[in-house]
Design an enzyme around this catalytic site. Structure first.
Site, PDB file in Angstrom:
ATOM      1  N   ALA A 254      31.218  16.548 116.527  1.00 16.76           N
ATOM      2  CA  ALA A 254      31.332  15.729 117.738  1.00 16.76           C
ATOM      3  C   ALA A 254      32.674  16.049 118.379  1.00 16.76           C
ATOM      4  O   ALA A 254      33.716  15.569 117.943  1.00 16.76           O
ATOM      5  CB  ALA A 254      31.253  14.243 117.383  1.00 16.76           C
TER       6      ALA A 254
ATOM      7  N   ASN B  90      35.390   5.144 106.798  1.00 20.01           N
ATOM      8  CA  ASN B  90      36.454   4.323 106.203  1.00 20.01           C
ATOM      9  C   ASN B  90      36.687   3.027 106.978  1.00 20.01           C
ATOM     10  O   ASN B  90      37.629   2.291 106.692  1.00 20.01           O
ATOM     11  CB  ASN B  90      37.767   5.115 106.094  1.00 20.01           C
ATOM     12  CG  ASN B  90      38.351   5.455 107.455  1.00 20.01           C
ATOM     13  OD1 ASN B  90      37.712   5.218 108.479  1.00 20.01           O
ATOM     14  ND2 ASN B  90      39.550   5.994 107.473  1.00 20.01           N
TER      15      ASN B  90
ATOM     16  N   TYR C 202      34.839  28.685 110.492  1.00 23.74           N
ATOM     17  CA  TYR C 202      33.884  28.599 109.373  1.00 23.74           C
ATOM     18  C   TYR C 202      32.586  29.322 109.723  1.00 23.74           C
ATOM     19  O   TYR C 202      31.943  29.904 108.857  1.00 23.74           O
ATOM     20  CB  TYR C 202      33.613  27.131 108.980  1.00 23.74           C
ATOM     21  CG  TYR C 202      34.498  26.700 107.838  1.00 23.74           C
ATOM     22  CD1 TYR C 202      35.877  26.559 108.026  1.00 23.74           C
ATOM     23  CD2 TYR C 202      33.988  26.491 106.559  1.00 23.74           C
ATOM     24  CE1 TYR C 202      36.706  26.205 106.979  1.00 23.74           C
ATOM     25  CE2 TYR C 202      34.815  26.137 105.507  1.00 23.74           C
ATOM     26  CZ  TYR C 202      36.162  25.993 105.718  1.00 23.74           C
ATOM     27  OH  TYR C 202      36.989  25.650 104.675  1.00 23.74           O
TER      28      TYR C 202
ATOM     29  N   TYR D 140      44.752  13.177 120.058  1.00 20.06           N
ATOM     30  CA  TYR D 140      43.285  13.272 120.096  1.00 20.06           C
ATOM     31  C   TYR D 140      42.855  14.648 120.608  1.00 20.06           C
ATOM     32  O   TYR D 140      42.059  15.339 119.963  1.00 20.06           O
ATOM     33  CB  TYR D 140      42.750  12.171 121.000  1.00 20.06           C
ATOM     34  CG  TYR D 140      41.241  12.062 121.089  1.00 20.06           C
ATOM     35  CD1 TYR D 140      40.474  11.744 119.966  1.00 20.06           C
ATOM     36  CD2 TYR D 140      40.585  12.229 122.315  1.00 20.06           C
ATOM     37  CE1 TYR D 140      39.085  11.615 120.066  1.00 20.06           C
ATOM     38  CE2 TYR D 140      39.206  12.094 122.416  1.00 20.06           C
ATOM     39  CZ  TYR D 140      38.460  11.783 121.289  1.00 20.06           C
ATOM     40  OH  TYR D 140      37.082  11.645 121.395  1.00 20.06           O
TER      41      TYR D 140
ATOM     42  N   THR E  71      30.541   8.107 126.952  1.00 26.20           N
ATOM     43  CA  THR E  71      29.253   7.508 126.584  1.00 26.20           C
ATOM     44  C   THR E  71      29.460   6.019 126.298  1.00 26.20           C
ATOM     45  O   THR E  71      30.508   5.632 125.776  1.00 26.20           O
ATOM     46  CB  THR E  71      28.682   8.246 125.355  1.00 26.20           C
ATOM     47  OG1 THR E  71      28.523   9.620 125.709  1.00 26.20           O
ATOM     48  CG2 THR E  71      27.330   7.696 124.930  1.00 26.20           C
TER      49      THR E  71
ATOM     50  N   THR F 137      37.830   2.237 112.714  1.00 26.46           N
ATOM     51  CA  THR F 137      37.472   1.657 114.015  1.00 26.46           C
ATOM     52  C   THR F 137      35.999   1.261 114.060  1.00 26.46           C
ATOM     53  O   THR F 137      35.532   0.748 115.081  1.00 26.46           O
ATOM     54  CB  THR F 137      37.755   2.656 115.168  1.00 26.46           C
ATOM     55  OG1 THR F 137      37.003   3.859 114.924  1.00 26.46           O
ATOM     56  CG2 THR F 137      39.224   2.999 115.256  1.00 26.46           C
ATOM     57  N   GLY F 138      35.271   1.504 112.978  1.00 25.59           N
ATOM     58  CA  GLY F 138      33.853   1.145 112.925  1.00 25.59           C
ATOM     59  C   GLY F 138      33.666  -0.189 112.211  1.00 25.59           C
ATOM     60  O   GLY F 138      34.621  -0.765 111.696  1.00 25.59           O
TER      61      GLY F 138
ATOM     62  N   PHE G  70      30.309   3.382 116.934  1.00 25.21           N
ATOM     63  CA  PHE G  70      29.355   3.197 118.040  1.00 25.21           C
ATOM     64  C   PHE G  70      28.310   4.323 118.056  1.00 25.21           C
ATOM     65  O   PHE G  70      27.119   4.095 117.818  1.00 25.21           O
ATOM     66  CB  PHE G  70      30.164   3.126 119.346  1.00 25.21           C
ATOM     67  CG  PHE G  70      29.394   3.433 120.583  1.00 25.21           C
ATOM     68  CD1 PHE G  70      28.243   2.727 120.909  1.00 25.21           C
ATOM     69  CD2 PHE G  70      29.822   4.441 121.450  1.00 25.21           C
ATOM     70  CE1 PHE G  70      27.524   3.028 122.064  1.00 25.21           C
ATOM     71  CE2 PHE G  70      29.117   4.735 122.606  1.00 25.21           C
ATOM     72  CZ  PHE G  70      27.965   4.040 122.914  1.00 25.21           C
TER      73      PHE G  70
ATOM     74  N   ASN H  72      37.425  19.336 105.377  1.00 28.06           N
ATOM     75  CA  ASN H  72      36.638  18.826 104.237  1.00 28.06           C
ATOM     76  C   ASN H  72      35.150  18.854 104.538  1.00 28.06           C
ATOM     77  O   ASN H  72      34.333  19.235 103.682  1.00 28.06           O
ATOM     78  CB  ASN H  72      37.009  17.361 103.941  1.00 28.06           C
ATOM     79  CG  ASN H  72      38.174  17.265 102.986  1.00 28.06           C
ATOM     80  OD1 ASN H  72      38.480  18.221 102.283  1.00 28.06           O
ATOM     81  ND2 ASN H  72      38.821  16.109 102.961  1.00 28.06           N
TER      82      ASN H  72
HETATM   83  P1  NAD Z   1      34.029   4.812 117.119  1.00 22.45           P
HETATM   84  O1  NAD Z   1      35.477   4.509 116.998  1.00 22.45           O
HETATM   85  O2  NAD Z   1      33.095   3.705 117.421  1.00 22.45           O
HETATM   86  O3  NAD Z   1      33.498   5.543 115.800  1.00 22.45           O
HETATM   87  C1  NAD Z   1      34.295   6.413 115.039  1.00 22.45           C
HETATM   88  C2  NAD Z   1      34.008   6.145 113.569  1.00 22.45           C
HETATM   89  O4  NAD Z   1      34.783   7.051 112.754  1.00 22.45           O
HETATM   90  C3  NAD Z   1      34.401   4.719 113.125  1.00 22.45           C
HETATM   91  O5  NAD Z   1      33.341   4.112 112.438  1.00 22.45           O
HETATM   92  C4  NAD Z   1      35.605   4.940 112.217  1.00 22.45           C
HETATM   93  O6  NAD Z   1      35.766   3.928 111.249  1.00 22.45           O
HETATM   94  C5  NAD Z   1      35.297   6.310 111.638  1.00 22.45           C
HETATM   95  N1  NAD Z   1      36.461   7.022 111.108  1.00 22.45           N
HETATM   96  C6  NAD Z   1      37.648   7.277 111.723  1.00 22.45           C
HETATM   97  N2  NAD Z   1      38.469   7.950 110.896  1.00 22.45           N
HETATM   98  C7  NAD Z   1      37.781   8.159 109.735  1.00 22.45           C
HETATM   99  C8  NAD Z   1      38.072   8.790 108.505  1.00 22.45           C
HETATM  100  N3  NAD Z   1      39.266   9.378 108.272  1.00 22.45           N
HETATM  101  N4  NAD Z   1      37.141   8.801 107.533  1.00 22.45           N
HETATM  102  C9  NAD Z   1      35.931   8.218 107.724  1.00 22.45           C
HETATM  103  N5  NAD Z   1      35.588   7.597 108.880  1.00 22.45           N
HETATM  104  C10 NAD Z   1      36.500   7.561 109.866  1.00 22.45           C
HETATM  105  O7  NAD Z   1      33.903   5.971 118.232  1.00 22.45           O
HETATM  106  P2  NAD Z   1      32.618   6.611 118.915  1.00 22.45           P
HETATM  107  O8  NAD Z   1      32.690   6.362 120.356  1.00 22.45           O
HETATM  108  O9  NAD Z   1      31.400   6.231 118.165  1.00 22.45           O
HETATM  109  O10 NAD Z   1      32.918   8.166 118.699  1.00 22.45           O
HETATM  110  C11 NAD Z   1      32.287   8.901 117.650  1.00 22.45           C
HETATM  111  C12 NAD Z   1      32.647  10.372 117.772  1.00 22.45           C
HETATM  112  O11 NAD Z   1      32.207  10.881 119.043  1.00 22.45           O
HETATM  113  C13 NAD Z   1      34.134  10.652 117.677  1.00 22.45           C
HETATM  114  O12 NAD Z   1      34.342  11.849 116.935  1.00 22.45           O
HETATM  115  C14 NAD Z   1      34.549  10.863 119.114  1.00 22.45           C
HETATM  116  O13 NAD Z   1      35.663  11.710 119.248  1.00 22.45           O
HETATM  117  C15 NAD Z   1      33.295  11.475 119.728  1.00 22.45           C
HETATM  118  N6  NAD Z   1      33.236  11.209 121.175  1.00 22.45           N
HETATM  119  C16 NAD Z   1      32.825   9.996 121.646  1.00 22.45           C
HETATM  120  C17 NAD Z   1      32.801   9.765 123.012  1.00 22.45           C
HETATM  121  C18 NAD Z   1      32.319   8.463 123.616  1.00 22.45           C
HETATM  122  O14 NAD Z   1      32.325   8.340 124.841  1.00 22.45           O
HETATM  123  N7  NAD Z   1      31.859   7.488 122.864  1.00 22.45           N
HETATM  124  C19 NAD Z   1      33.227  10.765 123.903  1.00 22.45           C
HETATM  125  C20 NAD Z   1      33.673  11.977 123.371  1.00 22.45           C
HETATM  126  C21 NAD Z   1      33.648  12.192 122.010  1.00 22.45           C
END
Ligand code: NAD
Ligand code: UDP
Length: 316
Positions: free
Chosen positions: A113, A32, A158, A144, A174, A35-36, A11, A98
């Site tokens: 993030a 990967n 780092y 988490y 968000t 969840t995307g 997202f 990594n």
């Molecule tokens: P999301 O689940 O839509 O996106 C996360 C993405 O990470 C997905 O596309 C998933 O396939 C990918 N992913 C997960 N593990 C992976 C791996 N090992 N290798 C490669 N890709 C991998 O979630 P989001 O809401 O878009 O969140 C994105 C980031 O923002 C996250 O790090 C989350 O912790 C952070 N965040 C989001 C929110 C929110 O409200 N949306 C709030 C706090 C933090």
């Protein structure tokens, strides 16, 4: 710049890819697809400055010369990270290491993030960056919370030990188009239920609070932080706080739905209140959100209506 966005098929990551491309950068997205979804990137696949690599960032990889790493890979919805607990810990630990190594090797800048979950079920309200949090280290949400707290620690390490030019954004709830309709977070759940005429599931008595930031505001705050020289964490979120019951009523009003509210059990360790103190972002970045909840829900409606219609057609 040539920018690596991990989690770019998710997202937030997909909106970030759009914004970086709009600024004229080239973008490599590594995801990967845990969840995307590729559907979030479909509109970019013919773009010459965009590359998609299907890649688990917990495994070593080299995307070639890069100037900036935005590390967004991680399940983010409670339903997703509870289902993929080990993967969440892995991407927050091995995955973050990594990505920091890549930044070090390529002399690239790095932005993590992170999340308001670092504050846990907070005893200080609203949450300032100086608050160390109140996290249950062995509860169900720890997969988490502790992964992100480790990610913050290793990012600072780092910076301190290897002089990597790092940033940490603590993102507060968000929402907006491209969220998975079934990812379990409160806004997609309520919109999905309201648009299908189902009752809205409020967990507990609905008195717990959250503060909802529309995606365009969040991405703007993140990009401003990326351009700044701040290494310590910065909250980026909307400081207008709602109870979950108020949020349910707003969704019903915005959609014009006849749905009612039903109460279900509150998940363990569900934070009772959450609201960012954004003074640091205001002063440092000149940033504050512009889109209120009602306007953000309206801006999200078309996407969710299409998703509901698509789901109904697939079920036929
Ligand atoms: P999301 O689940 O839509 O996106 C996360 C993405 O990470 C997905 O596309 C998933 O396939 C990918 N992913 C997960 N593990 C992976 C791996 N090992 N290798 C490669 N890709 C991998 O979630 P989001 O809401 O878009 O969140 C994105 C980031 O923002 C996250 O790090 C989350 O912790 C952070 N965040 C989001 C929110 C929110 O409200 N949306 C709030 C706090 C933090
Ligand atoms: N919630 C709810 N009904 C739902 C989904 C979530 O009442 O259908 C509540 C949840 O218990 C929490 C808040 O809404 O108090 C926000 O939940 P979400 O999963 O969106 O994210 P969190 O802020 O907990 O990470």
């Amino acid at each position: 710049m040539r920018v690596l966005v991990t989690g770019g098929a998710g997202f937030l990551g997909s909106h970030l890819c759009d914004a970086l491309l709009a600024e004229g950068h080239s973008v490599v997205c590594a995801d990967n697809l845990l969840t995307g979804r590729m559907a979030n990137l479909e509109h970019l696949l013919d773009e010459a400055r965009f590359e998609f690599v299907e890649q688990d960032v917990c495994r070593a990889f080299d995307p070639g010369k890069i100037d900036y790493v935005f590390h967004f890979a991680s399940p983010a919805s409670p339903a997703d990270y509870l289902k993929h607990g080990i993967e969440t810990l892995q991407v927050g630990s091995a995955g973050t290491l990594n990505c920091l190594e890549l930044a070090r090797q390529h002399h690239a800048r790095f932005l993590l993030a992170s999340t308001s979950e670092c504050y846990g079920d907070p005893l200080e309200h609203p949450q300032r960056e100086s608050y160390w949090g109140h996290v249950n280290p062995v509860g169900p949400r720890s997969v988490y919370d502790e992964a992100k707290r480790f990610s913050e620690a290793v990012t600072m390490a780092y910076h301190r030990y290897h002089q990597v030019d790092t940033r940490i954004v603590r993102i507060f709830n968000t929402y907006g188009p491209r969220m998975q309709i079934n990812d379990g977070r409160v806004i997609p759940n309520f919109l999905w239920q309201a648009l299908r005429g189902e009752n809205l599931t409020v967990y507990g008595d609905g008195s717990q609070t959250r503060s909802f930031c529309y995606v365009s505001d969040e991405v703007e705050g993140i990009l401003r932080l990326a351009r700044s020289a701040e290494h310590a964490p910065v909250n980026v979120g909307n400081p207008t706080e709602f109870t979950i019951l108020e949020c349910a009523r707003k969704v019903i009003a915005t959609t014009g739905s006849a749905s009612q509210i039903k109460f279900e059990a509150l998940p363990q360790d569900d934070p009772k209140q959450r609201c960012p103190d954004i003074s640091k972002a205001q002063q440092l970045l000149g940033w504050e959100p512009k889109v209120d909840l009602e306007s953000g829900l309206r801006l999200s409606l078309e996407y969710f209506k299409k998703a509901v219609a698509k789901d109904a057609a697939a079920a036929r």
